[in-house]
Design a protein around this motif. Sequence first.
Motif, PDB file in Angstrom:
ATOM      1  N   ALA A  79       0.849  -1.198   0.000  1.00 40.13           N
ATOM      2  CA  ALA A  79       0.000   0.000   0.000  1.00 40.13           C
ATOM      3  C   ALA A  79       0.878   1.239   0.000  1.00 40.13           C
ATOM      4  CB  ALA A  79      -0.928   0.009   1.212  1.00 40.13           C
ATOM      5  N   ILE A  80       0.442   2.263  -0.717  1.00 44.08           N
ATOM      6  CA  ILE A  80       1.275   3.449  -0.909  1.00 44.08           C
ATOM      7  C   ILE A  80       1.416   4.292   0.358  1.00 44.08           C
ATOM      8  CG2 ILE A  80      -0.554   5.025  -1.663  1.00 44.08           C
ATOM      9  CD1 ILE A  80       1.474   5.941  -3.880  1.00 44.08           C
ATOM     10  N   GLY A  81       0.435   4.235   1.259  1.00 42.88           N
ATOM     11  CA  GLY A  81       0.507   5.058   2.455  1.00 42.88           C
ATOM     12  C   GLY A  81      -0.440   4.599   3.535  1.00 42.88           C
ATOM     13  N   VAL A  82      -0.431   5.328   4.638  1.00 41.14           N
ATOM     14  CA  VAL A  82      -1.183   4.900   5.817  1.00 41.14           C
ATOM     15  C   VAL A  82      -2.692   4.935   5.564  1.00 41.14           C
ATOM     16  CG1 VAL A  82      -1.183   7.221   6.841  1.00 41.14           C
ATOM     17  CG2 VAL A  82      -1.420   5.223   8.318  1.00 41.14           C
ATOM     18  N   GLU A  83      -3.196   5.924   4.807  1.00 42.88           N
ATOM     19  CA  GLU A  83      -4.636   5.988   4.547  1.00 42.88           C
ATOM     20  C   GLU A  83      -5.084   4.806   3.689  1.00 42.88           C
ATOM     21  OE1 GLU A  83      -6.719   7.991   5.976  1.00 42.88           O
ATOM     22  OE2 GLU A  83      -5.134   9.105   6.998  1.00 42.88           O
ATOM     23  N   THR A  84      -4.270   4.451   2.711  1.00 40.06           N
ATOM     24  CA  THR A  84      -4.591   3.304   1.854  1.00 40.06           C
ATOM     25  C   THR A  84      -4.528   2.009   2.660  1.00 40.06           C
ATOM     26  OG1 THR A  84      -3.702   4.476  -0.057  1.00 40.06           O
ATOM     27  CG2 THR A  84      -3.952   2.099  -0.272  1.00 40.06           C
ATOM     28  N   ALA A  85      -3.527   1.899   3.531  1.00 37.73           N
ATOM     29  CA  ALA A  85      -3.401   0.707   4.379  1.00 37.73           C
ATOM     30  C   ALA A  85      -4.598   0.582   5.329  1.00 37.73           C
ATOM     31  CB  ALA A  85      -2.094   0.770   5.168  1.00 37.73           C
ATOM     32  N   LYS A  86      -5.035   1.701   5.883  1.00 38.54           N
ATOM     33  CA  LYS A  86      -6.196   1.691   6.791  1.00 38.54           C
ATOM     34  C   LYS A  86      -7.452   1.253   6.054  1.00 38.54           C
ATOM     35  CE  LYS A  86      -4.855   5.357  10.031  1.00 38.54           C
ATOM     36  NZ  LYS A  86      -5.103   6.774  10.379  1.00 38.54           N
ATOM     37  N   GLU A  87      -7.632   1.794   4.840  1.00 42.87           N
ATOM     38  CA  GLU A  87      -8.822   1.439   4.056  1.00 42.87           C
ATOM     39  C   GLU A  87      -8.807  -0.046   3.710  1.00 42.87           C
ATOM     40  OE1 GLU A  87     -12.422   2.602   1.897  1.00 42.87           O
ATOM     41  OE2 GLU A  87     -11.266   3.391   3.579  1.00 42.87           O
ATOM     42  N   PHE A  88      -7.635  -0.557   3.338  1.00 38.20           N
ATOM     43  CA  PHE A  88      -7.539  -1.978   3.011  1.00 38.20           C
ATOM     44  C   PHE A  88      -7.892  -2.833   4.234  1.00 38.20           C
ATOM     45  CE2 PHE A  88      -5.197  -5.969   3.098  1.00 38.20           C
ATOM     46  CZ  PHE A  88      -5.671  -6.559   1.937  1.00 38.20           C
ATOM     47  N   VAL A  96      -1.457  -4.779   5.783  1.00 42.43           N
ATOM     48  CA  VAL A  96      -0.623  -4.815   4.585  1.00 42.43           C
ATOM     49  C   VAL A  96       0.769  -5.313   4.962  1.00 42.43           C
ATOM     50  CG1 VAL A  96      -1.934  -2.915   3.575  1.00 42.43           C
ATOM     51  CG2 VAL A  96       0.211  -2.433   4.760  1.00 42.43           C
ATOM     52  N   ASP A  97       1.491  -5.841   3.979  1.00 42.51           N
ATOM     53  CA  ASP A  97       2.835  -6.374   4.215  1.00 42.51           C
ATOM     54  C   ASP A  97       3.922  -5.343   3.953  1.00 42.51           C
ATOM     55  OD1 ASP A  97       2.223  -9.358   4.652  1.00 42.51           O
ATOM     56  OD2 ASP A  97       1.157  -8.915   2.792  1.00 42.51           O
ATOM     57  N   VAL A  98       3.657  -4.436   3.019  1.00 43.89           N
ATOM     58  CA  VAL A  98       4.675  -3.445   2.646  1.00 43.89           C
ATOM     59  C   VAL A  98       4.017  -2.081   2.501  1.00 43.89           C
ATOM     60  CG1 VAL A  98       6.276  -2.689   0.837  1.00 43.89           C
ATOM     61  CG2 VAL A  98       6.135  -5.097   1.439  1.00 43.89           C
ATOM     62  N   GLY A  99       4.640  -1.079   3.127  1.00 38.11           N
ATOM     63  CA  GLY A  99       4.209   0.309   2.972  1.00 38.11           C
ATOM     64  C   GLY A  99       5.399   1.213   3.222  1.00 38.11           C
ATOM     65  N   PRO A 100       5.673   2.166   2.336  1.00 42.53           N
ATOM     66  CA  PRO A 100       6.848   3.016   2.486  1.00 42.53           C
ATOM     67  C   PRO A 100       6.662   4.072   3.575  1.00 42.53           C
ATOM     68  CG  PRO A 100       5.568   3.743   0.622  1.00 42.53           C
ATOM     69  CD  PRO A 100       4.882   2.507   1.148  1.00 42.53           C
ATOM     70  N   GLU A 101       7.771   4.620   4.060  1.00 38.12           N
ATOM     71  CA  GLU A 101       7.696   5.686   5.059  1.00 38.12           C
ATOM     72  C   GLU A 101       7.198   6.983   4.432  1.00 38.12           C
ATOM     73  OE1 GLU A 101      11.248   6.202   7.341  1.00 38.12           O
ATOM     74  OE2 GLU A 101      11.394   4.090   7.853  1.00 38.12           O
ATOM     75  N   LYS A 102       7.614   7.259   3.207  1.00 40.39           N
ATOM     76  CA  LYS A 102       7.128   8.426   2.469  1.00 40.39           C
ATOM     77  C   LYS A 102       6.107   7.942   1.447  1.00 40.39           C
ATOM     78  CE  LYS A 102       9.799  11.727   4.176  1.00 40.39           C
ATOM     79  NZ  LYS A 102       9.257  12.946   4.829  1.00 40.39           N
ATOM     80  N   TYR A 103       4.967   8.635   1.381  1.00 40.59           N
ATOM     81  CA  TYR A 103       3.834   8.108   0.633  1.00 40.59           C
ATOM     82  C   TYR A 103       3.830   8.569  -0.818  1.00 40.59           C
ATOM     83  CZ  TYR A 103       2.502   7.651   5.533  1.00 40.59           C
ATOM     84  OH  TYR A 103       2.497   7.389   6.875  1.00 40.59           O
ATOM     85  N   THR A 104       4.784   8.059  -1.594  1.00 43.81           N
ATOM     86  CA  THR A 104       4.816   8.317  -3.035  1.00 43.81           C
ATOM     87  C   THR A 104       5.012   6.995  -3.758  1.00 43.81           C
ATOM     88  OG1 THR A 104       7.219   8.588  -3.229  1.00 43.81           O
ATOM     89  CG2 THR A 104       5.933  10.551  -2.609  1.00 43.81           C
ATOM     90  N   ALA A 105       4.683   6.985  -5.052  1.00 46.39           N
ATOM     91  CA  ALA A 105       4.866   5.772  -5.856  1.00 46.39           C
ATOM     92  C   ALA A 105       6.343   5.383  -5.926  1.00 46.39           C
ATOM     93  CB  ALA A 105       4.303   5.991  -7.258  1.00 46.39           C
ATOM     94  N   GLY A 210       1.175  16.227  -0.934  1.00 40.15           N
ATOM     95  CA  GLY A 210       2.533  15.677  -0.949  1.00 40.15           C
ATOM     96  C   GLY A 210       3.326  16.234  -2.118  1.00 40.15           C
ATOM     97  N   PRO A 211       4.579  15.788  -2.271  1.00 36.76           N
ATOM     98  CA  PRO A 211       5.478  16.374  -3.276  1.00 36.76           C
ATOM     99  C   PRO A 211       5.045  16.164  -4.725  1.00 36.76           C
ATOM    100  CG  PRO A 211       6.484  14.450  -2.222  1.00 36.76           C
ATOM    101  CD  PRO A 211       5.263  14.777  -1.440  1.00 36.76           C
ATOM    102  N   THR A 232      -0.928  12.999   4.190  1.00 35.38           N
ATOM    103  CA  THR A 232      -2.321  12.593   4.365  1.00 35.38           C
ATOM    104  C   THR A 232      -3.155  13.854   4.610  1.00 35.38           C
ATOM    105  OG1 THR A 232      -2.173  12.410   6.774  1.00 35.38           O
ATOM    106  CG2 THR A 232      -1.571  10.449   5.490  1.00 35.38           C
ATOM    107  N   ILE A 233      -4.479  13.690   4.651  1.00 35.57           N
ATOM    108  CA  ILE A 233      -5.308  14.867   4.935  1.00 35.57           C
ATOM    109  C   ILE A 233      -5.088  15.358   6.367  1.00 35.57           C
ATOM    110  CG2 ILE A 233      -7.044  14.435   3.167  1.00 35.57           C
ATOM    111  CD1 ILE A 233      -8.860  13.337   5.373  1.00 35.57           C
ATOM    112  N   ASN A 234      -4.719  14.460   7.281  1.00 30.68           N
ATOM    113  CA  ASN A 234      -4.395  14.902   8.641  1.00 30.68           C
ATOM    114  C   ASN A 234      -3.127  15.753   8.638  1.00 30.68           C
ATOM    115  OD1 ASN A 234      -6.501  13.810  10.316  1.00 30.68           O
ATOM    116  ND2 ASN A 234      -5.712  11.795   9.816  1.00 30.68           N
ATOM    117  N   GLY A 235      -2.167  15.364   7.789  1.00 29.42           N
ATOM    118  CA  GLY A 235      -0.964  16.177   7.628  1.00 29.42           C
ATOM    119  C   GLY A 235      -1.314  17.541   7.056  1.00 29.42           C
ATOM    120  N   MET A 236      -2.223  17.556   6.061  1.00 27.76           N
ATOM    121  CA  MET A 236      -2.673  18.826   5.479  1.00 27.76           C
ATOM    122  C   MET A 236      -3.366  19.691   6.528  1.00 27.76           C
ATOM    123  SD  MET A 236      -4.232  17.494   1.842  1.00 27.76           S
ATOM    124  CE  MET A 236      -4.383  19.094   1.052  1.00 27.76           C
TER     125      MET A 236
END
Length: 245
Positions: A79-88, A96-105, A210-211, A232-236
Amino acid sequence: MKVVVTRPEEKGIYFAKLLDREGFEPILIPTLDLVFKDVEVDLDKYDWIVFTSPRGAEGLFRILKEDDLKKIKDKKIGAIGVETAKEFKKIFNKDVDVGPEKYTAENLLEALQKVVKEDEKILIPTTPSTRDVLKKNLPNVDLVFVYSSEEPKDIKEKLEKLKEIVREEKENGKKIVLTFTSGLTAKNFFKNSDEELLNLLKDQYVVSIGPITKKNVDKYGFDSLIPSDEYTINGMLNVIKKLSE
């Protein structure tokens, strides 16, 4: 302080509630409509399922039959980020098994390259407008388009009303905050903005999630702010709260 939310309506309402709770005045101007697709997919062909947005998880869930849902527990999940991981996890009751620290492709690609074996096949439930970073740089990737992002018919009408709001805030010595959660929300917004609106917005606050989104927004002559902690929107929301101090 008024905050313009350009997310698709369903998710925009959630963001608006967060803003309202913090004392902001949200203005909903969705620049995307999400349309879920009825497609077929054979999960038996894949070792990994990778999600680049929460809507990919929702879209996959909508097309799976009951027997297929049981197969998810045996798949490796990225999953690309925490929001996507939460939704899954909310939908499939699995971490999820893999998710990066920075949420970009790009960061997700780097994380996957460390763990995906050469002979393993990857399924990415996504939209035709997705960036092709993973497809181009990972072997054995199939995309399945479980939803599409379409332009609402009433954007121009809502942007005309936004002009009036910005003018009124300016007269009262106030600024608004314009928010973007994807490059496509920005593209549709600016494609439908005339020169008058763009000039009105030049000295307003602009916040990108994000960037990658920032890069898309800033092409239109802005220097948008991004969260320093999580994309994430919480970051925003944290960025917007600082602007109002």
